[in-house]
Motif scaffolding. Sequence first.
Motif, PDB file in Angstrom:
ATOM      1  N   GLY A  31       0.812  -1.206   0.000  1.00 51.73           N
ATOM      2  CA  GLY A  31       0.000   0.000   0.000  1.00 51.73           C
ATOM      3  C   GLY A  31       0.844   1.253   0.000  1.00 51.73           C
ATOM      4  O   GLY A  31       0.534   2.231  -0.705  1.00 51.73           O
ATOM      5  N   GLU A  32       1.936   1.246   0.769  1.00 54.48           N
ATOM      6  CA  GLU A  32       2.835   2.402   0.806  1.00 54.48           C
ATOM      7  C   GLU A  32       3.487   2.640  -0.552  1.00 54.48           C
ATOM      8  O   GLU A  32       3.596   3.793  -1.009  1.00 54.48           O
ATOM      9  N   ALA A  36       2.943   5.985  -2.826  1.00 54.71           N
ATOM     10  CA  ALA A  36       4.102   6.792  -3.213  1.00 54.71           C
ATOM     11  C   ALA A  36       4.152   6.985  -4.724  1.00 54.71           C
ATOM     12  O   ALA A  36       4.478   8.072  -5.217  1.00 54.71           O
ATOM     13  N   ALA A  37       3.825   5.932  -5.477  1.00 55.12           N
ATOM     14  CA  ALA A  37       3.816   6.040  -6.934  1.00 55.12           C
ATOM     15  C   ALA A  37       2.732   7.014  -7.403  1.00 55.12           C
ATOM     16  O   ALA A  37       2.937   7.794  -8.340  1.00 55.12           O
ATOM     17  N   SER A  49       8.676   3.156  -9.583  1.00 52.95           N
ATOM     18  CA  SER A  49       8.144   2.417  -8.443  1.00 52.95           C
ATOM     19  C   SER A  49       8.880   2.769  -7.153  1.00 52.95           C
ATOM     20  O   SER A  49       8.418   2.449  -6.068  1.00 52.95           O
ATOM     21  N   GLY A  50      10.033   3.410  -7.294  1.00 55.95           N
ATOM     22  CA  GLY A  50      10.819   3.748  -6.120  1.00 55.95           C
ATOM     23  C   GLY A  50      11.785   2.673  -5.686  1.00 55.95           C
ATOM     24  O   GLY A  50      12.555   2.864  -4.734  1.00 55.95           O
ATOM     25  N   PRO A 194       1.668  -0.097  -9.758  1.00 52.49           N
ATOM     26  CA  PRO A 194       1.236  -0.044  -8.349  1.00 52.49           C
ATOM     27  C   PRO A 194       0.096  -1.040  -8.147  1.00 52.49           C
ATOM     28  O   PRO A 194      -0.867  -1.057  -8.906  1.00 52.49           O
ATOM     29  N   ILE A 195       0.204  -1.883  -7.155  1.00 53.35           N
ATOM     30  CA  ILE A 195      -0.808  -2.912  -6.947  1.00 53.35           C
ATOM     31  C   ILE A 195      -2.123  -2.264  -6.534  1.00 53.35           C
ATOM     32  O   ILE A 195      -2.158  -1.363  -5.688  1.00 53.35           O
ATOM     33  N   SER A 196      -3.192  -2.705  -7.160  1.00 48.12           N
ATOM     34  CA  SER A 196      -4.502  -2.120  -6.892  1.00 48.12           C
ATOM     35  C   SER A 196      -5.034  -2.603  -5.543  1.00 48.12           C
ATOM     36  O   SER A 196      -4.651  -3.676  -5.060  1.00 48.12           O
TER      37      SER A 196
END
Length: 292
Positions: A31-32, A36-37, A49-50, A194-196
């Motif tokens: 989730g973080e 962030a993305a 994605s960081g 980013p995961i939904s």
Amino acid sequence: IIKLSNAVQDFARSITVNVHGVSPHFVEVGGEVARAAEDRAGRGEASSSGFTKGGYFIGKVVWAKGYLELLERVKEYNDAAAPADQLTMDVFGNGDDFQEVRQAAQRKGLALFFHGRADHASEVSREFKFFINPSLSDVLATTTAEALAMGKFVVCARHPSNEFFSTFANCRTYSTPDEFAACVREVLHSEPEPISPEHLHRLTWQAATERFLDAAEPDLPPPTVRRKVIDTLSDWIAAGCHNFLTASEAMRCLVGGGAGTLLSPDDLAEWQPDEWSGGVMDRKEEEERKEG
């Protein structure tokens, strides 16, 4: 019987459902990363994605846990890959075959760096962008689920144990060396989505419990009109028989209900039941004397 995957044998009256979840820690990390993305996208920054590191693998270091396949796939890929696309990986874990696996990797000239035991939930794995798990011996790889929950790319074999994971946007599967190479080049040069929230929820224990309850619920066939009629008549006949028999004072006495119990008393506090010990269900006086 509920099977986690089709990697195990078939059983009579079995169903295949992943009823396993991941620790809330991995869900929180995913989730973080997703938030962030989104923040970077909102500021108009380049899609990222960081993640600051490349690939890794984590697992008990025994040959049966996928290390033979890992060395073979990395060797095949690096032998054909361009210098800029060479695969370098960090490997975490300990086990009976640790020295043999590390020495085999060194003999093959593979850029695999063995770091020993590590907790997947620790900070050591957080910065890696992709997780490679070529194992063919798992029923369901928990580490693969954890990596997906953290928003990473996952590269794994096209195998029954990975069917559930293959439905996620960041999972890449392969069945040949060429497909493995294509997967690796993609994860090297792109960023995971980013995961939904929906996919993140599917990896939680809450969702796993919901799947378990759905799988455990009896799967009855839809009733036909004939079945509905029979059930209705059966219920009506059973209710009629019950009401007819319990409305008889003699029948109530016979089965041990006691005399004078057919009608409710005006004052229950003052009511005394009639003495009666002739019912089929009554305990006989001789038995009471023996017990006394």
